[in-house]
Write an enzyme that holds these catalytic residues in place. Structure first.
Site, PDB file in Angstrom:
ATOM      1  N   ARG A   1      10.232  -0.484  12.984  1.00 46.06           N
ATOM      2  CA  ARG A   1       8.818  -0.572  13.372  1.00 46.06           C
ATOM      3  C   ARG A   1       8.629  -1.658  14.427  1.00 46.06           C
ATOM      4  NH1 ARG A   1       4.550   0.107   8.426  1.00 46.06           N
ATOM      5  NH2 ARG A   1       3.365  -1.231   9.845  1.00 46.06           N
TER       6      ARG A   1
ATOM      7  N   ARG B   1     -10.390   0.040   7.826  1.00 47.31           N
ATOM      8  CA  ARG B   1      -9.940  -1.297   8.178  1.00 47.31           C
ATOM      9  C   ARG B   1     -11.042  -2.120   8.808  1.00 47.31           C
ATOM     10  NH1 ARG B   1      -4.148  -0.031   8.466  1.00 47.31           N
ATOM     11  NH2 ARG B   1      -3.105  -1.983   8.914  1.00 47.31           N
TER      12      ARG B   1
ATOM     13  N   LYS C   1       0.832  -1.208   0.000  1.00 46.77           N
ATOM     14  CA  LYS C   1       0.000   0.000   0.000  1.00 46.77           C
ATOM     15  C   LYS C   1       0.871   1.265   0.000  1.00 46.77           C
ATOM     16  CE  LYS C   1      -2.203  -1.202   3.828  1.00 46.77           C
ATOM     17  NZ  LYS C   1      -1.561  -2.502   4.132  1.00 46.77           N
TER      18      LYS C   1
ATOM     19  N   ARG D   1      -1.014  -9.347  13.170  1.00 46.73           N
ATOM     20  CA  ARG D   1      -1.557  -8.371  12.207  1.00 46.73           C
ATOM     21  C   ARG D   1      -2.308  -9.090  11.092  1.00 46.73           C
ATOM     22  NH1 ARG D   1       3.897  -5.607  10.750  1.00 46.73           N
ATOM     23  NH2 ARG D   1       2.739  -4.338   9.236  1.00 46.73           N
TER      24      ARG D   1
HETATM   25  P1  AP5 Z   1       4.646  -1.585   1.996  1.00 48.79           P
HETATM   26  O1  AP5 Z   1       4.463  -0.785   0.763  1.00 48.79           O
HETATM   27  O2  AP5 Z   1       5.207  -0.932   3.190  1.00 48.79           O
HETATM   28  O3  AP5 Z   1       3.287  -2.351   2.361  1.00 48.79           O
HETATM   29  P2  AP5 Z   1       2.058  -1.872   3.198  1.00 48.79           P
HETATM   30  O4  AP5 Z   1       0.875  -2.535   2.620  1.00 48.79           O
HETATM   31  O5  AP5 Z   1       2.057  -0.382   3.286  1.00 48.79           O
HETATM   32  O6  AP5 Z   1       2.435  -2.549   4.579  1.00 48.79           O
HETATM   33  P3  AP5 Z   1       2.317  -2.004   6.064  1.00 48.79           P
HETATM   34  O7  AP5 Z   1       3.202  -2.827   6.903  1.00 48.79           O
HETATM   35  O8  AP5 Z   1       2.506  -0.532   6.128  1.00 48.79           O
HETATM   36  O9  AP5 Z   1       0.828  -2.367   6.340  1.00 48.79           O
HETATM   37  P4  AP5 Z   1      -0.016  -2.300   7.611  1.00 48.79           P
HETATM   38  O10 AP5 Z   1      -1.379  -2.229   7.051  1.00 48.79           O
HETATM   39  O11 AP5 Z   1       0.244  -3.410   8.540  1.00 48.79           O
HETATM   40  O12 AP5 Z   1       0.530  -1.016   8.382  1.00 48.79           O
HETATM   41  P5  AP5 Z   1      -0.092   0.400   8.740  1.00 48.79           P
HETATM   42  O13 AP5 Z   1       1.020   1.329   8.891  1.00 48.79           O
HETATM   43  O14 AP5 Z   1      -1.210   0.739   7.859  1.00 48.79           O
HETATM   44  O15 AP5 Z   1       5.534  -2.844   1.576  1.00 48.79           O
HETATM   45  C1  AP5 Z   1       5.987  -3.759   2.555  1.00 48.79           C
HETATM   46  C2  AP5 Z   1       7.410  -4.217   2.199  1.00 48.79           C
HETATM   47  O16 AP5 Z   1       7.372  -4.937   0.971  1.00 48.79           O
HETATM   48  C3  AP5 Z   1       8.378  -3.042   1.990  1.00 48.79           C
HETATM   49  O17 AP5 Z   1       9.628  -3.387   2.477  1.00 48.79           O
HETATM   50  C4  AP5 Z   1       8.404  -2.888   0.456  1.00 48.79           C
HETATM   51  O18 AP5 Z   1       9.608  -2.376   0.000  1.00 48.79           O
HETATM   52  C5  AP5 Z   1       8.193  -4.325  -0.012  1.00 48.79           C
HETATM   53  N1  AP5 Z   1       7.478  -4.412  -1.294  1.00 48.79           N
HETATM   54  C6  AP5 Z   1       6.443  -3.634  -1.716  1.00 48.79           C
HETATM   55  N2  AP5 Z   1       6.041  -4.007  -2.954  1.00 48.79           N
HETATM   56  C7  AP5 Z   1       6.830  -5.058  -3.305  1.00 48.79           C
HETATM   57  C8  AP5 Z   1       6.925  -5.889  -4.472  1.00 48.79           C
HETATM   58  N3  AP5 Z   1       6.100  -5.715  -5.517  1.00 48.79           N
HETATM   59  N4  AP5 Z   1       7.834  -6.885  -4.494  1.00 48.79           N
HETATM   60  C9  AP5 Z   1       8.675  -7.067  -3.437  1.00 48.79           C
HETATM   61  N5  AP5 Z   1       8.653  -6.316  -2.310  1.00 48.79           N
HETATM   62  C10 AP5 Z   1       7.750  -5.321  -2.249  1.00 48.79           C
HETATM   63  O19 AP5 Z   1      -0.736   0.094  10.193  1.00 48.79           O
HETATM   64  C11 AP5 Z   1       0.084  -0.214  11.291  1.00 48.79           C
HETATM   65  C12 AP5 Z   1      -0.769  -0.314  12.546  1.00 48.79           C
HETATM   66  O20 AP5 Z   1      -1.377   0.956  12.830  1.00 48.79           O
HETATM   67  C13 AP5 Z   1      -1.950  -1.293  12.511  1.00 48.79           C
HETATM   68  O21 AP5 Z   1      -1.554  -2.610  12.813  1.00 48.79           O
HETATM   69  C14 AP5 Z   1      -2.869  -0.697  13.580  1.00 48.79           C
HETATM   70  O22 AP5 Z   1      -2.402  -1.010  14.874  1.00 48.79           O
HETATM   71  C15 AP5 Z   1      -2.693   0.799  13.358  1.00 48.79           C
HETATM   72  N6  AP5 Z   1      -3.653   1.336  12.376  1.00 48.79           N
HETATM   73  C16 AP5 Z   1      -3.378   1.916  11.184  1.00 48.79           C
HETATM   74  N7  AP5 Z   1      -4.491   2.264  10.538  1.00 48.79           N
HETATM   75  C17 AP5 Z   1      -5.525   1.910  11.337  1.00 48.79           C
HETATM   76  C18 AP5 Z   1      -6.943   1.980  11.192  1.00 48.79           C
HETATM   77  N8  AP5 Z   1      -7.529   2.501  10.095  1.00 48.79           N
HETATM   78  N9  AP5 Z   1      -7.698   1.497  12.218  1.00 48.79           N
HETATM   79  C19 AP5 Z   1      -7.149   0.973  13.329  1.00 48.79           C
HETATM   80  N10 AP5 Z   1      -5.817   0.850  13.503  1.00 48.79           N
HETATM   81  C20 AP5 Z   1      -4.999   1.322  12.518  1.00 48.79           C
HETATM   82 MG    MG Z   2       2.113   1.014   4.889  1.00 50.28          MG
END
Ligand code: AP5
Ligand code: MG
Length: 192
Positions: free
Chosen positions: A136, A91, A14, A147
């Site tokens: 992180r 989410r 994402k 997660r």
């Molecule tokens: P990346 O692009 O970082 O993926 P992502 O989908 O953004 O992954 P996140 O870890 O950020 O997702 P998340 O939903 O758990 O975290 P968030 O911050 O939203 O890519 C991941 C890795 O893969 C990177 O190293 C990248 O380089 C690599 N990659 C990408 N594309 C690739 C490809 N094509 N091939 C190979 N490698 C690739 O949420 C974190 C926490 O915050 C949650 O757990 C929760 O506690 C809280 N939170 C956030 N939003 C909410 C909400 N709306 N409601 C409640 N709690 C929330």
């Molecule tokens: Mg992210």
């Protein structure tokens, strides 16, 4: 104005694809994870609450999260004029309904939901790899598994919600970042 939700499991890309979307479409990016991590870094009251949930791989409660998002939209009313990329929100079904209301109150709506679909083993591989230098608190195997459980139980039902709304675009999320973005572009351009 074009608003899109970038949707998918932890590690589905994402954040990575949002970078391309910002550059190509000039949209304002709101990653709720980034918003929360910024609060943690600054040591705010909200940051203290968020830290406990994030480190444990759990979602921040809906009412709190919805208020945070409304606040970000209001504080950035000018910057969001062309449209927003919602990354990591909604989410839960409750958040999706709240987003619909919030946007309607501002005279707009979600125009597309880009669903990045990636196999579970690849998600785990990517996040473990990233955890080596991301700093992180949730990029360790134990929390990654939590997660993913939370994603399956609370977030993946949104796929059907947005299919029913006629907004969901399934994107195969493995392969090169550029190749995936080409598919995203095709899906978005067909709706603009
Ligand atoms: P990346 O692009 O970082 O993926 P992502 O989908 O953004 O992954 P996140 O870890 O950020 O997702 P998340 O939903 O758990 O975290 P968030 O911050 O939203 O890519 C991941 C890795 O893969 C990177 O190293 C990248 O380089 C690599 N990659 C990408 N594309 C690739 C490809 N094509 N091939 C190979 N490698 C690739 O949420 C974190 C926490 O915050 C949650 O757990 C929760 O506690 C809280 N939170 C956030 N939003 C909410 C909400 N709306 N409601 C409640 N709690 C929330
Ligand atoms: Mg992210």
């Amino acid at each position: 104005m074009f608003n899109l939700v970038i949707f998918g499991a932890p590690g589905s890309g994402k954040g990575t694809q949002s970078e391309n979307l910002i550059q190509n479409y000039g949209l304002y990016h709101i990653s709720t994870g980034d918003v929360l991590r910024d609060h943690i870094k600054r040591g705010t009251e909200l940051g203290k609450i968020a830290d406990a949930f994030i480190s444990d791989g759990k979602l921040i409660p809906d009412d709190l999260m919805i208020n945070i998002l409304a606040d970000v939209l209001d504080k950035n009313a000018d910057a969001t004029r062309n449209g927003v990329i919602f990354d990591g929100f909604p989410r839960t079904i409750e958040q999706a309904k709240a987003l619909k209301t919030m946007l309607a109150e501002r005279g707009t709506q979600v125009n597309a939901v880009i669903g990045l679909e990636v196999a579970e083993e690849e998600l785990i591989d990517r996040l473990i790899k990233r955890g080596k230098d991301s700093g992180r608190s949730d990029d360790n195997l134990e929390t990654i598994k939590k997660r993913l459980d939370v994603y399956h139980n609370q977030t993946s039902p949104l796929r059907d919600f947005y299919i029913a709304e006629g907004l969901y675009e399934a994107i195969h999320g493995s392969g090169t970042v550029e190749g995936i973005f080409a598919d995203i572009r095709t899906a978005i351009d067909a709706r603009r």
